[in-house]
Design a protein around this motif. Structure first.
Motif, PDB file in Angstrom:
ATOM      1  N   ALA A 296       0.833  -1.206   0.000  1.00  0.00           N
ATOM      2  CA  ALA A 296       0.000   0.000   0.000  1.00  0.00           C
ATOM      3  C   ALA A 296       0.867   1.255   0.000  1.00  0.00           C
ATOM      4  O   ALA A 296       0.524   2.244  -0.649  1.00  0.00           O
ATOM      5  N   GLY A 297       2.007   1.231   0.707  1.00  0.00           N
ATOM      6  CA  GLY A 297       2.916   2.377   0.720  1.00  0.00           C
ATOM      7  C   GLY A 297       3.455   2.688  -0.664  1.00  0.00           C
ATOM      8  O   GLY A 297       3.566   3.852  -1.064  1.00  0.00           O
ATOM      9  N   VAL A 298       3.797   1.642  -1.431  1.00  0.00           N
ATOM     10  CA  VAL A 298       4.285   1.852  -2.803  1.00  0.00           C
ATOM     11  C   VAL A 298       3.149   2.371  -3.690  1.00  0.00           C
ATOM     12  O   VAL A 298       3.326   3.305  -4.468  1.00  0.00           O
ATOM     13  N   ILE A 299       1.964   1.788  -3.553  1.00  0.00           N
ATOM     14  CA  ILE A 299       0.811   2.250  -4.341  1.00  0.00           C
ATOM     15  C   ILE A 299       0.483   3.699  -4.006  1.00  0.00           C
ATOM     16  O   ILE A 299       0.201   4.509  -4.894  1.00  0.00           O
ATOM     17  N   MET A 300       0.556   4.032  -2.728  1.00  0.00           N
ATOM     18  CA  MET A 300       0.235   5.401  -2.304  1.00  0.00           C
ATOM     19  C   MET A 300       1.215   6.408  -2.890  1.00  0.00           C
ATOM     20  O   MET A 300       0.849   7.554  -3.149  1.00  0.00           O
ATOM     21  N   PHE A 301       2.450   6.003  -3.122  1.00  0.00           N
ATOM     22  CA  PHE A 301       3.417   6.920  -3.709  1.00  0.00           C
ATOM     23  C   PHE A 301       2.981   7.332  -5.106  1.00  0.00           C
ATOM     24  O   PHE A 301       3.050   8.499  -5.471  1.00  0.00           O
ATOM     25  N   PHE A 302       2.514   6.372  -5.899  1.00  0.00           N
ATOM     26  CA  PHE A 302       2.164   6.656  -7.278  1.00  0.00           C
ATOM     27  C   PHE A 302       0.718   7.111  -7.462  1.00  0.00           C
ATOM     28  O   PHE A 302       0.420   7.829  -8.401  1.00  0.00           O
ATOM     29  N   ALA A 303      -0.195   6.695  -6.586  1.00  0.00           N
ATOM     30  CA  ALA A 303      -1.612   6.971  -6.830  1.00  0.00           C
ATOM     31  C   ALA A 303      -2.323   7.595  -5.638  1.00  0.00           C
ATOM     32  O   ALA A 303      -3.541   7.552  -5.569  1.00  0.00           O
ATOM     33  N   PHE A 304      -1.605   8.164  -4.712  1.00  0.00           N
ATOM     34  CA  PHE A 304      -2.223   8.728  -3.514  1.00  0.00           C
ATOM     35  C   PHE A 304      -2.567  10.190  -3.777  1.00  0.00           C
ATOM     36  O   PHE A 304      -1.686  10.995  -4.061  1.00  0.00           O
ATOM     37  N   PRO A 305      -3.844  10.583  -3.683  1.00  0.00           N
ATOM     38  CA  PRO A 305      -4.227  11.958  -4.015  1.00  0.00           C
ATOM     39  C   PRO A 305      -3.952  12.965  -2.896  1.00  0.00           C
ATOM     40  O   PRO A 305      -4.238  14.132  -3.054  1.00  0.00           O
ATOM     41  N   TYR A 306      -3.397  12.522  -1.780  1.00  0.00           N
ATOM     42  CA  TYR A 306      -3.150  13.402  -0.641  1.00  0.00           C
ATOM     43  C   TYR A 306      -1.649  13.569  -0.464  1.00  0.00           C
ATOM     44  O   TYR A 306      -0.865  12.731  -0.875  1.00  0.00           O
ATOM     45  N   LYS A 307      -1.257  14.666   0.176  1.00  0.00           N
ATOM     46  CA  LYS A 307       0.159  14.883   0.399  1.00  0.00           C
ATOM     47  C   LYS A 307       0.390  15.373   1.821  1.00  0.00           C
ATOM     48  O   LYS A 307      -0.552  15.709   2.541  1.00  0.00           O
ATOM     49  N   ILE A 308       1.628  15.403   2.219  1.00  0.00           N
ATOM     50  CA  ILE A 308       1.990  15.863   3.554  1.00  0.00           C
ATOM     51  C   ILE A 308       1.510  17.296   3.730  1.00  0.00           C
ATOM     52  O   ILE A 308       1.702  18.143   2.859  1.00  0.00           O
ATOM     53  N   GLY A 309       0.851  17.544   4.844  1.00  0.00           N
ATOM     54  CA  GLY A 309       0.311  18.873   5.130  1.00  0.00           C
ATOM     55  C   GLY A 309      -1.188  18.979   4.894  1.00  0.00           C
ATOM     56  O   GLY A 309      -1.818  19.921   5.367  1.00  0.00           O
ATOM     57  N   ASP A 310      -1.765  18.012   4.159  1.00  0.00           N
ATOM     58  CA  ASP A 310      -3.211  18.029   3.919  1.00  0.00           C
ATOM     59  C   ASP A 310      -3.961  17.699   5.209  1.00  0.00           C
ATOM     60  O   ASP A 310      -3.549  16.847   5.988  1.00  0.00           O
ATOM     61  N   ARG A 311      -5.066  18.386   5.404  1.00  0.00           N
ATOM     62  CA  ARG A 311      -5.953  18.083   6.532  1.00  0.00           C
ATOM     63  C   ARG A 311      -7.029  17.154   5.988  1.00  0.00           C
ATOM     64  O   ARG A 311      -7.697  17.458   4.999  1.00  0.00           O
ATOM     65  N   ILE A 312      -7.209  16.004   6.637  1.00  0.00           N
ATOM     66  CA  ILE A 312      -8.113  14.975   6.117  1.00  0.00           C
ATOM     67  C   ILE A 312      -9.062  14.482   7.204  1.00  0.00           C
ATOM     68  O   ILE A 312      -8.831  14.698   8.395  1.00  0.00           O
ATOM     69  N   ARG A 313     -10.119  13.816   6.745  1.00  0.00           N
ATOM     70  CA  ARG A 313     -11.022  13.104   7.641  1.00  0.00           C
ATOM     71  C   ARG A 313     -11.166  11.692   7.079  1.00  0.00           C
ATOM     72  O   ARG A 313     -11.532  11.513   5.913  1.00  0.00           O
ATOM     73  N   ILE A 314     -10.900  10.718   7.924  1.00  0.00           N
ATOM     74  CA  ILE A 314     -11.052   9.313   7.542  1.00  0.00           C
ATOM     75  C   ILE A 314     -12.438   8.879   7.987  1.00  0.00           C
ATOM     76  O   ILE A 314     -12.763   8.936   9.170  1.00  0.00           O
ATOM     77  N   GLN A 315     -13.255   8.469   7.021  1.00  0.00           N
ATOM     78  CA  GLN A 315     -14.641   8.088   7.285  1.00  0.00           C
ATOM     79  C   GLN A 315     -14.679   6.656   7.799  1.00  0.00           C
ATOM     80  O   GLN A 315     -14.682   5.718   7.034  1.00  0.00           O
ATOM     81  N   ASP A 316     -14.683   6.521   9.094  1.00  0.00           N
ATOM     82  CA  ASP A 316     -14.774   5.206   9.725  1.00  0.00           C
ATOM     83  C   ASP A 316     -15.880   5.301  10.770  1.00  0.00           C
ATOM     84  O   ASP A 316     -15.806   6.117  11.684  1.00  0.00           O
ATOM     85  N   LYS A 317     -16.926   4.470  10.633  1.00  0.00           N
ATOM     86  CA  LYS A 317     -18.081   4.603  11.529  1.00  0.00           C
ATOM     87  C   LYS A 317     -17.718   4.329  12.985  1.00  0.00           C
ATOM     88  O   LYS A 317     -18.298   4.898  13.889  1.00  0.00           O
ATOM     89  N   ASP A 318     -16.735   3.455  13.224  1.00  0.00           N
ATOM     90  CA  ASP A 318     -16.358   3.137  14.599  1.00  0.00           C
ATOM     91  C   ASP A 318     -15.364   4.132  15.188  1.00  0.00           C
ATOM     92  O   ASP A 318     -15.402   4.412  16.382  1.00  0.00           O
ATOM     93  N   PHE A 319     -14.462   4.655  14.345  1.00  0.00           N
ATOM     94  CA  PHE A 319     -13.408   5.515  14.857  1.00  0.00           C
ATOM     95  C   PHE A 319     -13.022   6.546  13.804  1.00  0.00           C
ATOM     96  O   PHE A 319     -11.979   6.436  13.158  1.00  0.00           O
ATOM     97  N   PRO A 320     -13.864   7.569  13.576  1.00  0.00           N
ATOM     98  CA  PRO A 320     -13.518   8.584  12.573  1.00  0.00           C
ATOM     99  C   PRO A 320     -12.322   9.416  13.056  1.00  0.00           C
ATOM    100  O   PRO A 320     -12.192   9.707  14.241  1.00  0.00           O
ATOM    101  N   ILE A 321     -11.462   9.778  12.130  1.00  0.00           N
ATOM    102  CA  ILE A 321     -10.265  10.543  12.463  1.00  0.00           C
ATOM    103  C   ILE A 321     -10.226  11.793  11.594  1.00  0.00           C
ATOM    104  O   ILE A 321     -10.399  11.722  10.379  1.00  0.00           O
TER     105      ILE A 321
END
Length: 170
Positions: free
Chosen positions: A108-133
């Motif tokens: 996943a780390g290698v895939i994220m390098f080539f196809a990850f739409p987010y970068k360092i410094g981005d503010r994000i929300r992870i949609q997880d019903k049990d533990f949203p971040i």
């Protein structure tokens, strides 16, 4: 001409030249891969550390291929060698299967390098019903991503979960 008992250097000229060509090809491939990864990194605003990590992965793969080609080129008795390598790969495969999350996070780390739409410094929300971040991406490593929440908490989030969960850029 160098001569030993039943050894003639001219008998090996073809293999020596093929070895030198292989070394040049590997060197050129390293340069090309480095240039492509750095260009991609610059184009997609990836960090230098991540670029160096991906380059290191590709260089390791090239080193393995180089050793295999040298063994085949020089005609090393491969029956025992490949038996040992097969056993080692089987052992490593069983170990990785036992630790599948390590392998999936690395991939996943290698895939994220080539196809990850987010970068360092981005503010994000992870949609997880049990533990949203909701956090800022502080660093992206080979196996996990470091997130910092508004409260200052540092969260080490596995890379494979980034590919499984919905992520929103805020």
């Amino acid at each position: 001409m160098v001569m030993f008992k039943d050894f003639h250097l001219h008998d090996y000229y073809g293999k020596i030249i093929a070895t030198l060509i292989l070394i040049v090809v590997i060197y050129i491939l390293r340069l090309i891969i480095r240039k492509v990864v750095l260009k991609f990194s610059e184009y997609s605003s990836k960090s230098d550390n991540r670029s160096k990590l991906i380059i290191k992965y590709f260089n390791s793969l090239l080193n393995i291929l180089f050793v295999i080609f040298i063994i085949l080129l020089w005609g090393v008795d491969t029956t025992q060698l490949f038996g040992f390598v097969g056993a080692a790969i089987t052992f490593i495969g069983v170990a990785f299967f036992a630790q599948w999350s390590v392998l999936s996070n690395f991939t996943a780390g290698v895939i994220m390098f080539f196809a990850f739409p987010y970068k360092i410094g981005d503010r994000i929300r992870i949609q997880d019903k049990d533990f949203p971040i909701e956090a800022e991406i502080d660093d992206i490593k080979a196996f996990h991503t470091i997130l910092i929440t508004a409260e200052g908490e540092h969260i080490s989030y596995p890379n494979n979960l980034f590919l499984q969960k919905a992520v929103v850029v805020l």
